[in-house]
Design a protein around this motif. Structure first.
Motif, PDB file in Angstrom:
ATOM      1  N   TRP A  56      90.018  83.873  38.654  1.00  0.00           N
ATOM      2  CA  TRP A  56      90.670  85.057  38.098  1.00  0.00           C
ATOM      3  C   TRP A  56      91.302  84.777  36.743  1.00  0.00           C
ATOM      4  O   TRP A  56      91.519  85.696  35.957  1.00  0.00           O
ATOM      5  N   VAL A  57      91.611  83.527  36.454  1.00  0.00           N
ATOM      6  CA  VAL A  57      92.147  83.192  35.135  1.00  0.00           C
ATOM      7  C   VAL A  57      91.126  82.405  34.324  1.00  0.00           C
ATOM      8  O   VAL A  57      91.453  81.825  33.305  1.00  0.00           O
ATOM      9  N   ALA A  58      89.889  82.377  34.786  1.00  0.00           N
ATOM     10  CA  ALA A  58      88.868  81.595  34.086  1.00  0.00           C
ATOM     11  C   ALA A  58      88.111  82.476  33.103  1.00  0.00           C
ATOM     12  O   ALA A  58      87.919  83.662  33.325  1.00  0.00           O
ATOM     13  N   ASN A  59      87.705  81.866  32.004  1.00  0.00           N
ATOM     14  CA  ASN A  59      86.792  82.557  31.111  1.00  0.00           C
ATOM     15  C   ASN A  59      85.399  81.984  31.333  1.00  0.00           C
ATOM     16  O   ASN A  59      85.130  81.373  32.372  1.00  0.00           O
ATOM     17  N   ASN A  60      84.513  82.134  30.387  1.00  0.00           N
ATOM     18  CA  ASN A  60      83.127  81.748  30.642  1.00  0.00           C
ATOM     19  C   ASN A  60      82.664  80.576  29.782  1.00  0.00           C
ATOM     20  O   ASN A  60      81.498  80.492  29.423  1.00  0.00           O
ATOM     21  N   GLU A  61      83.575  79.629  29.480  1.00  0.00           N
ATOM     22  CA  GLU A  61      83.191  78.441  28.739  1.00  0.00           C
ATOM     23  C   GLU A  61      83.916  77.201  29.264  1.00  0.00           C
ATOM     24  O   GLU A  61      85.118  77.247  29.532  1.00  0.00           O
ATOM     25  N   GLY A  62      83.160  76.129  29.427  1.00  0.00           N
ATOM     26  CA  GLY A  62      83.725  74.826  29.719  1.00  0.00           C
ATOM     27  C   GLY A  62      83.376  73.871  28.589  1.00  0.00           C
ATOM     28  O   GLY A  62      82.695  74.244  27.628  1.00  0.00           O
ATOM     29  N   SER A  63      83.816  72.644  28.700  1.00  0.00           N
ATOM     30  CA  SER A  63      83.533  71.654  27.661  1.00  0.00           C
ATOM     31  C   SER A  63      82.341  70.789  28.047  1.00  0.00           C
ATOM     32  O   SER A  63      81.991  70.680  29.229  1.00  0.00           O
ATOM     33  N   LEU A  64      81.733  70.164  27.068  1.00  0.00           N
ATOM     34  CA  LEU A  64      80.610  69.268  27.336  1.00  0.00           C
ATOM     35  C   LEU A  64      81.037  68.116  28.235  1.00  0.00           C
ATOM     36  O   LEU A  64      80.350  67.787  29.203  1.00  0.00           O
ATOM     37  N   THR A  65      82.176  67.503  27.949  1.00  0.00           N
ATOM     38  CA  THR A  65      82.598  66.343  28.738  1.00  0.00           C
ATOM     39  C   THR A  65      83.110  66.751  30.118  1.00  0.00           C
ATOM     40  O   THR A  65      82.827  66.083  31.110  1.00  0.00           O
ATOM     41  N   GLY A  66      83.864  67.847  30.189  1.00  0.00           N
ATOM     42  CA  GLY A  66      84.367  68.288  31.482  1.00  0.00           C
ATOM     43  C   GLY A  66      83.257  68.690  32.424  1.00  0.00           C
ATOM     44  O   GLY A  66      83.272  68.351  33.615  1.00  0.00           O
ATOM     45  N   MET A  67      82.263  69.406  31.915  1.00  0.00           N
ATOM     46  CA  MET A  67      81.153  69.837  32.763  1.00  0.00           C
ATOM     47  C   MET A  67      80.241  68.669  33.120  1.00  0.00           C
ATOM     48  O   MET A  67      79.645  68.651  34.201  1.00  0.00           O
ATOM     49  N   THR A  68      80.145  67.684  32.236  1.00  0.00           N
ATOM     50  CA  THR A  68      79.375  66.492  32.582  1.00  0.00           C
ATOM     51  C   THR A  68      80.080  65.709  33.673  1.00  0.00           C
ATOM     52  O   THR A  68      79.440  65.217  34.611  1.00  0.00           O
ATOM     53  N   TYR A  69      81.396  65.563  33.583  1.00  0.00           N
ATOM     54  CA  TYR A  69      82.156  64.898  34.640  1.00  0.00           C
ATOM     55  C   TYR A  69      81.896  65.569  35.983  1.00  0.00           C
ATOM     56  O   TYR A  69      81.740  64.899  37.012  1.00  0.00           O
ATOM     57  N   LEU A  70      81.809  66.894  35.987  1.00  0.00           N
ATOM     58  CA  LEU A  70      81.618  67.674  37.214  1.00  0.00           C
ATOM     59  C   LEU A  70      80.147  67.992  37.464  1.00  0.00           C
ATOM     60  O   LEU A  70      79.811  69.029  38.012  1.00  0.00           O
ATOM     61  N   TYR A  71      79.255  67.075  37.091  1.00  0.00           N
ATOM     62  CA  TYR A  71      77.814  67.342  37.121  1.00  0.00           C
ATOM     63  C   TYR A  71      77.310  67.783  38.486  1.00  0.00           C
ATOM     64  O   TYR A  71      76.353  68.541  38.590  1.00  0.00           O
ATOM     65  N   GLN A  72      77.947  67.327  39.578  1.00  0.00           N
ATOM     66  CA  GLN A  72      77.452  67.675  40.909  1.00  0.00           C
ATOM     67  C   GLN A  72      77.699  69.134  41.272  1.00  0.00           C
ATOM     68  O   GLN A  72      77.115  69.631  42.225  1.00  0.00           O
ATOM     69  N   PHE A  73      78.548  69.814  40.530  1.00  0.00           N
ATOM     70  CA  PHE A  73      78.887  71.192  40.861  1.00  0.00           C
ATOM     71  C   PHE A  73      78.150  72.216  40.006  1.00  0.00           C
ATOM     72  O   PHE A  73      78.361  73.417  40.168  1.00  0.00           O
ATOM     73  N   LEU A  74      77.306  71.780  39.097  1.00  0.00           N
ATOM     74  CA  LEU A  74      76.731  72.718  38.140  1.00  0.00           C
ATOM     75  C   LEU A  74      75.770  73.719  38.770  1.00  0.00           C
ATOM     76  O   LEU A  74      75.574  74.799  38.229  1.00  0.00           O
ATOM     77  N   ASP A  75      75.160  73.380  39.886  1.00  0.00           N
ATOM     78  CA  ASP A  75      74.234  74.294  40.550  1.00  0.00           C
ATOM     79  C   ASP A  75      74.884  75.037  41.706  1.00  0.00           C
ATOM     80  O   ASP A  75      74.213  75.767  42.422  1.00  0.00           O
ATOM     81  N   ASP A  76      76.174  74.853  41.894  1.00  0.00           N
ATOM     82  CA  ASP A  76      76.854  75.466  43.016  1.00  0.00           C
ATOM     83  C   ASP A  76      77.081  76.957  42.744  1.00  0.00           C
ATOM     84  O   ASP A  76      77.658  77.338  41.718  1.00  0.00           O
ATOM     85  N   GLU A  77      76.635  77.816  43.655  1.00  0.00           N
ATOM     86  CA  GLU A  77      76.737  79.259  43.437  1.00  0.00           C
ATOM     87  C   GLU A  77      78.182  79.742  43.413  1.00  0.00           C
ATOM     88  O   GLU A  77      78.501  80.745  42.782  1.00  0.00           O
TER      89      GLU A  77
END
Length: 492
Positions: free
Chosen positions: A123-144
């Motif tokens: 609810w407080v999220a927008n639609n952009e993450g960072s390259l490093t943060g999203m890489t750290y969380l690589y296992q969650f990228l396909d999670d619906e």
């Protein structure tokens, strides 16, 4: 087609002339995958400099073609054009299982776009993450369910958030209820993690990859190539230096500092208990003349040009604000490249509006983790519960507070390495506790032995030409710092 199962498979792989000498700490060069944009001359130059400084094996350097242009990529582009080629290359080289750090050179997009879904976490999220943060969380990228947006997506985070609620029962935007503190603990990509930052004994549980960018080269708001190179050189020189500077926690009454002020004095007290100097004071920038080991602040604009503060080698500068990692010309806020220019080893900032939510920023215990001897990358991710929004820039291997072991090999080893086909190693240390020793040839880990043990290998099993042998001692404590010696040898 790229699927999450493929990524998980790759990272569940088991670990298993004249002599050059190099001693390093932190995660270690064999555990780093260095990613280069081969179409960008600056990316190549910075990567070559860093690889030389840190002794990163050639096998660990991945050159990518057709890296997306611009500042923003989609999650699909991140997976298909960056992560999939990297993971495939590491698997083909037989080193995927030993990689703990995925480090980008300059010349990469800094933001990752996605369609935010209406869930309890966003609810407080927008639609952009960072390259490093999203890489750290690589296992969650396909999670619906987009669990990368969760306030506790990072289970390596060493603590439990005490979140406050607003009248609607949602996480409050102003100040956090704070966080419990869990003792520093080293990171490995092969570990599964449980709530509160504890390592799980089994295989079930999320895994991560420490990720950072070595710099952002940009004519508008970024650094120059020379500034990035100097920052990296300073970071390497900081290792083992045990800086005696001051850690500053700045409180100016702004919500940007109120979000973390709950823990300033406690973190400072923990640092003082470690024999270090730490001060929680009013203001946005340290006012004293003492050399600075780290700064935690919160201000939209910081006047660094006229500031007289001296950042020691290895210093981390952390400033909580909305657009610290937004490098567009229209951004009036202080960006993290300015901290690198001022001498910091690393800094992080949000790529899009994060709101004043504690779980989106490092807690004050960042400096406690760092001063314990963890690498900069370990200390950073140990301190932030939800890193998807934050871009980490700098040298993640920097480890000023690590203890260096006096690692030695048996007398006559160099002569044996040069002249014999069957080589035996009996490593030991004169002081300090060691958990075990590991051995790598040409960057690939090939064996280990206990303290007092013996390990050997056959040179004739290697290809003809030059090779590199690394002997690594791993400390027997929660920090698990690494000390290594590296020898070059020739096979006829």
């Amino acid at each position: 087609m790229f699927v999450l199962a493929r990524i998980r498979l790759l990272f569940l792989v088991c670990f298993l002339g004249s002599a050059g000498f190099r001693v390093l700490a932190g995660g270690g060069p064999e555990g780093v995958a260095l990613i280069v944009n081969r179409d960008d001359a600056s990316s190549i130059r910075v990567a070559e400099h860093y690889a030389e400084l840190r002794g990163i094996p050639e096998s660990n350097v991945v050159h990518l073609e057709s890296v997306p242009l611009g500042d923003v990529v989609s999650i699909a582009e991140l997976k298909e054009r960056i992560l999939q080629p990297v993971f495939t290359a590491l698997a083909e080289r037989g080193i995927a299982g030993q990689i703990d750090y995925l480090v980008y050179s300059v010349g990469f997009p800094t933001r990752v776009s996605f369609d935010s879904k209406a869930t309890e976490h966003t609810w407080v999220a927008n639609n952009e993450g960072s390259l490093t943060g999203m890489t750290y969380l690589y296992q969650f990228l396909d999670d619906e369910k987009q669990l990368f947006l969760s306030p506790n997506s990072n289970l390596y985070f060493g603590g439990e958030m005490r979140r406050t609620k607003d009248e609607a029962g949602r996480v409050a935007l102003d100040a956090s209820g704070g966080s419990d503190f869990r003792e520093p603990f080293h990171f490995r990509a092969a570990y599964a993690w449980g709530q509160g930052g504890g390592r799980l004994a089994g295989q079930a549980g999320p895994r991560y990859l420490i990720s950072a960018m070595l710099g952002v080269v940009d004519e508008e708001k970024g650094n120059s190539v020379e500034e990035v190179l100097e920052s990296l050189s300073r970071s390497v020189r900081a290792d083992y230096s045990q800086p005696e500077g001051v850690f500053y926690f700045m409180d100016n009454g702004d919500v940007r500092t109120k979000t973390r002020s709950w823990g300033f004095e406690e973190a400072a007290e923990r640092l003082r208990g470690m024999g270090l100097n730490a001060i929680a004071e009013k203001g946005s920038l340290p006012s004293g003349e003492e050399a600075i080991a780290g700064v935690m602040s919160g201000s939209a604009q910081l006047d660094l040009e006229s500031w007289q503060g001296e950042l020691l080698r290895g210093a981390f500068f952390d400033n909580l604000t909305s657009f610290g990692a937004r490098f567009s010309a229209g951004n009036s806020q202080t960006v993290i490249s300015e901290f690198i220019r001022s001498g910091a080893a690393a800094a992080s900032g949000a790529v899009s509006e994060p709101y004043a939510l504690q779980f989106k920023f490092p807690t004050p215990y960042l400096f406690v983790n760092y001063a314990s001897g963890l690498s900069l990358g370990e200390a950073y991710y140990r301190s932030v519960a939800s890193p998807y929004n934050l871009l980490l820039v700098g040298d993640p291997l920097c480890q000023p507070y690590a203890n260096k072991l006096d690692l030695r090999l048996q007398e006559g080893f160099e002569a044996e390495l040069a002249s014999k086909e069957h080589v035996r190693l009996a490593p030991w240390v004169d002081a300090g506790e060691v958990a075990y020793f590991t051995f790598a040839i040409d960057g690939r880990f090939v064996g280990r032995c206990p303290v007092g043990g013996l390990w050997s290998f056959e040179k004739e099993e290697l290809s003809k030409g030059e090779h590199r042998l690394s002997v690594v001692a791993v400390s027997d404590d929660a920090i698990a710092s690494q000390t290594r010696v590296v020898f070059e040898f020739h096979v006829e």
